[in-house]
Design an enzyme around this catalytic site. Structure first.
Site, PDB file in Angstrom:
ATOM      1  CB  CYS A 119     -21.305  48.408  46.198  1.00 33.08           C
ATOM      2  SG  CYS A 119     -20.523  49.973  45.767  1.00 33.08           S
ATOM      3  CD1 TRP A 173     -17.568  58.949  46.825  1.00 31.33           C
ATOM      4  CD2 TRP A 173     -15.976  58.407  45.342  1.00 31.33           C
ATOM      5  NE1 TRP A 173     -18.156  58.876  45.578  1.00 31.33           N
ATOM      6  CE2 TRP A 173     -17.202  58.551  44.654  1.00 31.33           C
ATOM      7  CE3 TRP A 173     -14.819  58.067  44.603  1.00 31.33           C
ATOM      8  CZ2 TRP A 173     -17.311  58.352  43.276  1.00 31.33           C
ATOM      9  CZ3 TRP A 173     -14.934  57.877  43.246  1.00 31.33           C
ATOM     10  CH2 TRP A 173     -16.175  58.025  42.591  1.00 31.33           C
ATOM     11  NE  ARG A 186     -23.555  47.191  42.845  1.00 31.93           N
ATOM     12  CZ  ARG A 186     -24.455  46.255  42.614  1.00 31.93           C
ATOM     13  NH1 ARG A 186     -24.230  45.323  41.719  1.00 31.93           N
ATOM     14  NH2 ARG A 186     -25.613  46.258  43.266  1.00 31.93           N
ATOM     15  CD  GLU A 193     -20.340  54.141  53.194  1.00 32.95           C
ATOM     16  OE1 GLU A 193     -19.873  54.892  52.320  1.00 32.95           O
ATOM     17  OE2 GLU A 193     -19.895  53.006  53.420  1.00 32.95           O
TER      18      GLU A 193
HETATM   19  N1  ARG Z   1     -19.505  51.526  55.692  1.00 33.28           N
HETATM   20  C1  ARG Z   1     -18.094  51.383  55.847  1.00 33.28           C
HETATM   21  C2  ARG Z   1     -17.555  52.464  56.776  1.00 33.28           C
HETATM   22  O1  ARG Z   1     -18.271  53.278  57.221  1.00 33.28           O
HETATM   23  C3  ARG Z   1     -17.372  51.475  54.512  1.00 33.28           C
HETATM   24  C4  ARG Z   1     -17.855  50.537  53.439  1.00 33.28           C
HETATM   25  C5  ARG Z   1     -17.405  50.914  52.050  1.00 33.28           C
HETATM   26  N2  ARG Z   1     -17.919  52.199  51.655  1.00 33.28           N
HETATM   27  C6  ARG Z   1     -17.621  52.848  50.534  1.00 33.28           C
HETATM   28  N3  ARG Z   1     -18.153  54.020  50.341  1.00 33.28           N
HETATM   29  N4  ARG Z   1     -16.851  52.313  49.616  1.00 33.28           N
HETATM   30  O2  ARG Z   1     -16.404  52.565  57.066  1.00 33.28           O
END
Ligand code: ARG
Length: 363
Positions: free
Chosen positions: A70, A243, A73, A248
Site C-alpha cells: 500500500c 480512497w 500508508r 488504479e
Molecule cells: N486496486 C483496487 C481497485 O482498483 C483497490 C485496492 C485498494 N486501493 C486503495 N486505494 N485503497 O479496485
C-alpha cells in the site's frame, strides 16, 4: 501474502508480542502485566482471548501500516474502526456492511474505515465475505469467452448466478450482490443497496465526446476478502477501504487488457494510428484515461489522489516512520505506480519486502 504461508506463533506468545508492543507504542506499558494475566486466563479457559477496543483499534491501524503493497500508508493513524464483533445473524452482517459504505463514503469525502466482524475462535464460527471488494461490477462471459463487464469478476459472477442472483438486463456496470458464508453453511447473498453506492461518471476536461463513452467507476474501493491478523487472532471478515489513487482506475481497471481494455477504443476516438506502436498510442490513451478519471472524481467531489502526490506521501511516510525508530517494509512492484513510474520518487528507492504482524493476508 497468504495466511497459510506465515509462521504463526502459539496464541499466548503471539498475544504477548502484540500487546507488549502495542502498549509500549500507546504509552500504557504500565498496564501490560495485568492485561497479560487476564489474556492468559482467557486463553486457558476458552482457547482464545478478546481484544479490548484499544487493542482492536491499534491492531487494525498497525496492520495497515504494515501493508507492504500500500502506497497510502501515511494516514494509517486515521483509520476509523467500526466494531461489528457482535454481529451474528445475516441481518446484522447486512446492516454492518451498509453502515460501512455509508460511513466510509461520507458524501464523497472518503473516510478510511474498517469494519471488524467476529474473530475465528476455537469453535471456528466466524463469517467470511466471498466478494473480493464490497463494490464490484459483474463480468458475464459468453461461450466464446468474451466478457461483458469486468473480466476479473467472471468467476464470482458465476457463483452469484448459481446462488440465484440475476439481472433482467445485463450491462457493463452491474453491481454485484454481497455474498458471505458462515462455517458449515451455504453462502448467503443479498442485493447491494444501490443507493449506498456512489459512482462517478467519467468525462474529460477537453474531449467533449468522452462522456458519450458511458464510462464510470465507483467511488470507494472496499477490500473484503482478506483476513486481518492481530496478536494471533484471525478476523476472517474485516472489510476495509481507503480512497483511490487515479491509476488504479484509469490505468488498471479500465486500461488493462485483462480488465475493461479501453486503450484501443480511446486511441481510435483520439484519431491515433493504432497500427504503429511507436507513436505511443497506448501511452497517450493512458494519459487521457487517467486525466479523465482524476478530473471526474475531482468534479464529483470524491476523494482521490494522483500517483505523484501518493509517491510523495509515501516518501513522507518513510521519513515519519524512520523518526519513530521503525523500519518500513514495502513491495516495490506494488508501490511503484503503473504509469510514469520513473517520474515518481518511489521508483528510485529500494525496499525490503518483509512481512510483519499485525497485517492483512489473502485466504
Ligand atoms: N486496486 C483496487 C481497485 O482498483 C483497490 C485496492 C485498494 N486501493 C486503495 N486505494 N485503497 O479496485
Amino acid at each position: 501474502m497468504n495466511i497459510t504461508e506465515i509462521s504463526r506463533l502459539p496464541l499466548p506468545e503471539a498475544a504477548e508480542e502484540f500487546i507488549r508492543s502495542a502498549y509500549a507504542e500507546l504509552g500504557i506499558s504500565d498496564q501490560f502485566e495485568s492485561r497479560m494475566v487476564e489474556v492468559i486466563r482467557q486463553i486457558s479457559e476458552t482457547g482464545t482471548y478478546v481484544h479490548t477496543r484499544t487493542e482492536l483499534e491499534h491492531g487494525a491501524r498497525v496492520a495497515w501500516r504494515n501493508s507492504n503493497r500500500c502506497i497510502g500508508r501515511l494516514y494509517w493513524k486515521t483509520l476509523k474502526i467500526l466494531d461489528a464483533r457482535e454481529a451474528d445473524t445475516d441481518e446484522e452482517i447486512f446492516k454492518a456492511l451498509c453502515r460501512h459504505l455509508e460511513f466510509a463514503t461520507n458524501g464523497g469525502e472518503i473516510r478510511s474505515t474498517i469494519t471488524i466482524f467476529r474473530a475465528a475462535g476455537p469453535d471456528g464460527a466466524a463469517p467470511r465475505i466471498l466478494n473480493d471488494q464490497l463494490i464490484r461490477y459483474a463480468g458475464y462471459a459468453d461461450e466464446s469467452g468474451s466478457v461483458n463487464g469486468d473480466p476479473s469478476q467472471v468467476n464470482f459472477t458465476r457463483l452469484c448466478v448459481q446462488l440465484g442472483w440475476s439481472k433482467p438486463e445485463k450491462s457493463r456496470f452491474d453491481l454485484l450482490p454481497w455474498v458471505w458464508q458462515w462455517p458449515g453453511r451455504e453462502p448467503a447473498w443479498v442485493e447491494i443497496p444501490a443507493e449506498l453506492v456512489m459512482e462517478v461518471p467519467l468525462e474529460h476536461p477537453f474531449y467533449d465526446w468522452w462522456a458519450d463513452l458511458g464510462l464510470k467507476w465507483h467511488a470507494v474501493p472496499v477490500i473484503s476478502s482478506m483476513t486481518l491478523e492481530i496478536g494471533g487472532i484471525l478476523y476472517t471478515a474485516a472489510p476495509f477501504n481507503g480512497w483511490y489513487m487515479g491509476t488504479e482506475v484509469g490505468s488498471r481497471n479500465l486500461g488493462d487488457v485483462s480488465r475493461y481494455n479501453l486503450l484501443p477504443l480511446v486511441a481510435q476516438k483520439m484519431g491515433l494510428d493504432t497500427d504503429n506502436p511507436a507513436i505511443l498510442w497506448k501511452d497517450r490513451a493512458l494519459v487521457e484515461l487517467n486525466t479523465s478519471v482524476l478530473h471526474s472524481y475531482a468534479k464529483a467531489g470524491v476523494s482521490m489522489t494522483d500517483h505523484h502526490e501518493a509517491s510523495e506521501q509515501f516518501v513522507h511516510f518513510e521519513q515519519t516512520e524512520c523518526k519513530k525508530g521503525r523500519t518500513i517494509h514495502a513491495e516495490w512492484a506494488w508501490i511503484v505506480p503503473p504509469m510514469s513510474a520513473s517520474a515518481t520518487e518511489v521508483f528510485h528507492r529500494e525496499y525490503e519486502n518483509k512481512v510483519v504482524c499485525p497485517n492483512f493476508f489473502y485466504r
